[in-house]
Design an enzyme around this catalytic site. Structure first.
Site, PDB file in Angstrom:
ATOM      1  N   HIS A 459       0.827  -1.210   0.000  1.00  0.00           N
ATOM      2  CA  HIS A 459       0.000   0.000   0.000  1.00  0.00           C
ATOM      3  C   HIS A 459       0.861   1.260   0.000  1.00  0.00           C
ATOM      4  O   HIS A 459       0.659   2.173  -0.790  1.00  0.00           O
ATOM      5  CB  HIS A 459      -0.910  -0.030   1.230  1.00  0.00           C
ATOM      6  CG  HIS A 459      -1.751   1.205   1.392  1.00  0.00           C
ATOM      7  ND1 HIS A 459      -1.376   2.266   2.173  1.00  0.00           N
ATOM      8  CD2 HIS A 459      -2.941   1.546   0.845  1.00  0.00           C
ATOM      9  CE1 HIS A 459      -2.301   3.202   2.119  1.00  0.00           C
ATOM     10  NE2 HIS A 459      -3.267   2.796   1.316  1.00  0.00           N
ATOM     11  N   CYS A 840       0.880  33.664 -18.994  1.00  0.00           N
ATOM     12  CA  CYS A 840       2.060  33.646 -18.134  1.00  0.00           C
ATOM     13  C   CYS A 840       1.713  33.443 -16.657  1.00  0.00           C
ATOM     14  O   CYS A 840       2.520  33.707 -15.798  1.00  0.00           O
ATOM     15  CB  CYS A 840       2.876  34.909 -18.321  1.00  0.00           C
ATOM     16  SG  CYS A 840       1.989  36.398 -17.885  1.00  0.00           S
TER      17      CYS A 840
END
Ligand code: ADP
Ligand code: MG
Ligand code: MG
Length: 886
Positions: A459, A840
């Site tokens: 896990h 941007c």
């Protein structure tokens, strides 16, 4: 949405295919696909109850939809026919597994019950017909255990405790050493536990067992850990899970039987050689639970050579069929191989890159398809640190290299502690014997995960890889005591809070404060990036203010600077006094004089950038933030002033003056105050100085190198076309004054970051050579959200309550903010077809947002230098997606 009467809610495996994953879940769709591709003898028969049935069940307040029980009964009849056995037959019972399976795999989050159909009578029948009493009782005790745990919520530890006790009494160490009598006694004690906990007898009627198991799988969809997993992984709650009912095959029938997991190639490095784990004489649960430490897949070759060879062949076949790296589950029953599951493997970035390159080399995939198998967002991990190559450190323990990357931090033992530490900004490593679903929140908060048990399919390993967190698992030399909160190893005892460092690429643990090294781009990654550049149509630039950042950006393949924030140049300590003198100036002349002093410094900054960028575009944004940001904090000045008064140092007057100025500049909402173009209009001399510095720097660099920089001057925060017109005139005037740098070479554009600018984009475009979407501010202004406040306060609740499914600052809000971008791009280009369009904001480095910008018709994205490689790959994927939808 109740399902209409007559809706087909159950599909036999022979009816489904991989295209039906929405309805049948990933597991069901792929089991069906495997049945077709590999033939029915390779895949145990069964049927799938649809996700639609699960959704209807949830909506009807946990009531089976009409027709479901009848359809299950019919499908069961067909299964019994195919198997030649009947559920509940006391002499030769059909046993089935009841397996969950959502659209997207959610490893370990949903429930599965094995060996269903056994009861006090049929266990005897199974023993007789298989002539294997141990196997029959091992299966029955497993069934009691899983049924009790999954269907009735009895804690897994209660069962594990009883097993431990029994092993102690029997004087054995391994489960497999327990004999028939032990297993019988264990089964009895499990049934007793069941009675104690539920007040009911363990159900003996197989159809009752089946009904309860189906219900439990449906219910597990709404279980707390599944809900948490979906929240983190952004999986919608209303998908539901399918339920697969499948004839059992048995890996626990003795030494010629086993269960395992296998990847078609190494899932951690991507090396073209299958990898995996298996356990002899075991059922699949034992492999994934991490309770017993499994054996390497290749050891199977000597134990069960025929099954091994078949498995290798099947892995190749599945990989070819799915055109991707496969993650499979298999069982060998007395030498016969069965495939129980396959799916496209989740993989760390290095394996993803390696696979893509090899797949093209092998002729398995073309370049675009190969790049499509990469999760671009994960590539981040390749740009993450490792232990410095020449670092000198002492190895405390070694374990499995379960998830690449290195991390160091203070030891914590629980998820809660990890979360608490992260909130205080402390770096921690989550240290546990093994992890469970409840620990997942701690994975997010920790820098890395370290366990003493479990392999690379444990896990801890799976979840860490999924998140791109470094993980070392199965470091067996560590003795982790969760009660005492200590880690013992090699004669040392470590406490909570002590420093520990892990390298998940090497599987090494140390307590030395080892230096972490920034990564470099591998040859394979280079190859992928080169292909991405061939395929993409979006440009990729970087946001950079300093020559070092520009150099990094170039190294990572940026094709220009999309955003240079000039304010960063004024923050340098040695420049602050000059900046302050400028701000304090009483008259325009005084201010000009102060600006004269700043000019050569700015010019030097720009020269550095232009030299680095060698003629590539450089977009320079003129000063944006409000002036008070460059002033000292009022409280500091007040205390300086008090001291000066006591000491009568003579600075009192100046300090008073400063304080006055601070107060006069202070604004209630500086974010919405005198900043950006508003500053430029109020104090044109500041922008004049900046433009002059840019032009002089350009000339100097051109004269020195013979190459003219490609300049783009960007005006921030424009809302009105007239604002831009005024600034354009200013730039033109300065350009005329600065001989030799004609306006011809100069592009003037604006940041689009206000909703009004989007609405009047055609008018603004008339004044602009380019737009660059400032999506950070555009998100803030469109939503009226202030980023810092929102993220700290209510965003999590918004995600929980499904107002949003993720932060709009991470991935662009397509219908809202994204619509503004589309509108502005469209109307801007209508006015001026040659208008340049870029983005941007932070979104420029987010793969999902990049796909959106591709569709919106932008020319380029600009992101931080470290995200440039991600953006290049994401842009290639976006180009492919766009061409296949149009
Ligand atoms: P998960 O989604 O948690 O992996 P699965 O439904 O795949 O759960 O079941 C877990 C394991 O149980 C499988 O890997 C497999 O080993 C075993 N298993 C499931 N169904 C069968 C079956 N019909 N016969 C044998 N083993 C099975
Ligand atoms: Mg599975
Ligand atoms: Mg802005």
């Amino acid at each position: 949405m109740a399902v209409a009467t007559g809706t087909k809610l159950v599909y036999d495996f022979t009816e489904g295919s991989r295209d039906m994953r929405e309805l049948l879940g990933g597991k069901g769709a792929n089991v069906a696909e495997m049945t077709r591709v590999l033939g029915p003898d390779r895949v145990p028969a069964g049927f799938t109850i649809t996700t639609e049935a699960c959704v209807a069940y949830m909506e009807a307040d946990r009531e089976f939809p009409k027709g479901l029980e009848e359809q299950v009964e019919e499908a069961l009849g067909r299964l019994e026919e195919a198997a030649g056995k009947r559920l509940g037959d006391a002499s030769d019972p059909l046993l089935v597994s009841v397996r969950s399976g959502a659209r997207e795999s959610m490893p370990g989050m949903l429930d599965t019950v094995l060996n269903l159909g056994l009861n006090d009578d049929s266990v005897e029948g199974l023993a007789r017909v298989t002539d294997n009493e141990r196997f029959a009782w091992d299966s029955y005790r497993r069934f009691c255990q899983m049924f009790g745990n999954v269907c009735r919520g009895i804690a897994g530890e209660r069962f594990e405790g009883l097993i431990k006790e029994r092993k102690r009494e029997a004087g054995v160490e391994q489960d497999v050493e327990l004999g028939v009598d032990d297993l019988k006694a264990l089964t009895e004690s499990f049934k007793d536990l069941f009675r104690e906990e539920t007040g009911e007898e363990f159900p003996q009627e197989p159809r009752d067992q089946l009904r309860q198991a189906i219900r439990a799988v449906f219910d597990s969809w709404m279980g707390a850990r599944a809900v948490e997993y979906r929240r983190i992984n952004r999986i919608p709650d209303d998908w539901g899970t399918a339920v697969n009912v499948q004839q059992m095959v048995f890996g626990n029938k003795g030494d010629t039987s086993c269960s395992g997991v296998a990847f078609s190639r190494d899932e951690i490095t991507g090396e073209p050689r299958p990898s995996g784990d298996f356990l002899p004489n075991a059922q699949g649960e034992d492999v994934v639970s991490g309770v017993r430490t499994p054996r390497d897949l290749h050891e199977l070759e000597s134990l069960m050579p025929e099954a091994y060879a078949q498995l290798m062949e099947i892995l190749r076949e599945l990989e070819r069929h799915y055109a991707d790296l496969q993650d499979t589950e298999f069982t060998v029953e007395e030498g016969r191989l069965y495939m129980l599951q396959t799916r496209n493997a989740k993989r760390p970035a290095q394996a993803a890159v390696r696979f893509a390159v090899d797949a093209v080399g092998e002729g398995l995939l073309d370049k675009a398809d190969a790049i499509a198998t990469i999760d671009a967002g994960r590539l981040d991990a390749l740009l993450h640190p490792s232990f410095a190559r020449d670092a000198d450190y002492e190895v405390l323990a070694e374990g499995v290299a379960a998830s690449p990357g290195a991390a160091k931090g203070a030891i914590v033992f629980t998820a809660q502690e990890a979360v608490a530490a992260a909130e205080q900004g402390r770096d921690v490593i989550l240290v546990r014997p093994f992890t469970e679903a409840d620990d997942v929140a701690g994975f997010h908060a920790a820098k890395g995960i370290l366990t003493s048990e479990g392999g690379k399919a444990s896990h801890a390993a799976l979840v860490a890889r999924g998140m791109g967190k470094p993980c070392v698992s199965g470091a067996g030399a560590l003795e982790i005591d969760l009660h005492a909160k200590t880690v013992g190893a090699d004669g040392v005892t470590l406490d909570e809070g002590d420093l520990i460092a892990i390298d998940g690429s090497a599987g090494v643990v140390t307590t030395d404060d080892v230096e972490l090294e920034a990564p470099s781009v591998s040859d394979e990654f280079e190859t992928v990036l080169r292909w991405a550049d061939e395929l993409r149509t979006l440009g990729v630039r970087a946001n950079a203010d300093a020559p070092e950042d520009a150099a990094k950006a170039r190294e990572f393949g940026a094709e220009g600077i999309g955003l240079c924030r000039t304010e960063h140049m004024f923050i340098a300590v040695d420049r602050q006094p000059k900046m302050r003198a400028m701000i304090m100036a009483e008259t325009a002349e005084d201010r000009r004089a102060a600006l004269e002093e700043l000019l050569p410094l700015q010019q030097g900054d720009f020269e550095g950038l232009f030299e680095e960028m060698k003629g590539l575009p450089v977009t320079i944004r003129l000063l944006d933030p409000p002036l008070h940001e460059f002033m000292p904090q009022a409280e500091e000045v007040v205390s300086d002033l008090e001291r000066a008064r006591i000491e009568q140092s003579g600075e009192e007057q100046e300090l008073e003056h400063t304080l006055e100025r601070i107060h006069s500049l202070a604004e209630t909402n500086p974010m919405l105050g005198t900043r950006g173009v508003r500053l430029g209009i109020l104090h044109p001399e500041i922008y004049e100085m900046q433009v002059r510095a840019i032009l002089r720097a350009a000339r100097a660099v051109r004269d020195r190198s013979g190459q003219a920089p490609h300049l783009e001057i960007m005006i921030p925060l424009v809302a009105y076309e007239r604002e831009l017109e005024l600034m354009r005139d200013l730039v033109a005037r300065v350009a005329r004054e600065e001989e030799g740098a004609g306006e011809r070479d100069l592009h003037v554009g604006t940041m689009i970051e206000l909703p009004r600018a989007c609405f009047v984009a055609n008018r603004i475009a008339a004044q602009a050579d380019f737009f660059s979407f400032g999506t950070n501010d555009l998100t803030q202004t469109a939503l009226g959200f202030s980023r810092d406040d929102v993220e700290g306060r209510f965003l999590n609740r918004y995600i929980e309550t499904k107002v949003v499914d993720r932060s709009p600052f991470e991935t662009i809000d397509k219908p809202g903010v994204g619509w503004l971008v589309r509108l502005a791009a469209w109307t801007g280009r209508e006015e001026k077809p040659e208008l340049g369009l870029g983005i941007c904001g932070e979104h420029g480095g987010d793969p999902d947002s990049i796909a959106f910008f591709q569709l919106a018709g932008l020319d380029y994205v600009s992101c931080s230098p470290y995200r440039v490689p991600i953006a290049r790959v994401a842009a290639a994927q976006a180009a492919k997606a766009a061409s296949s939808t149009s």
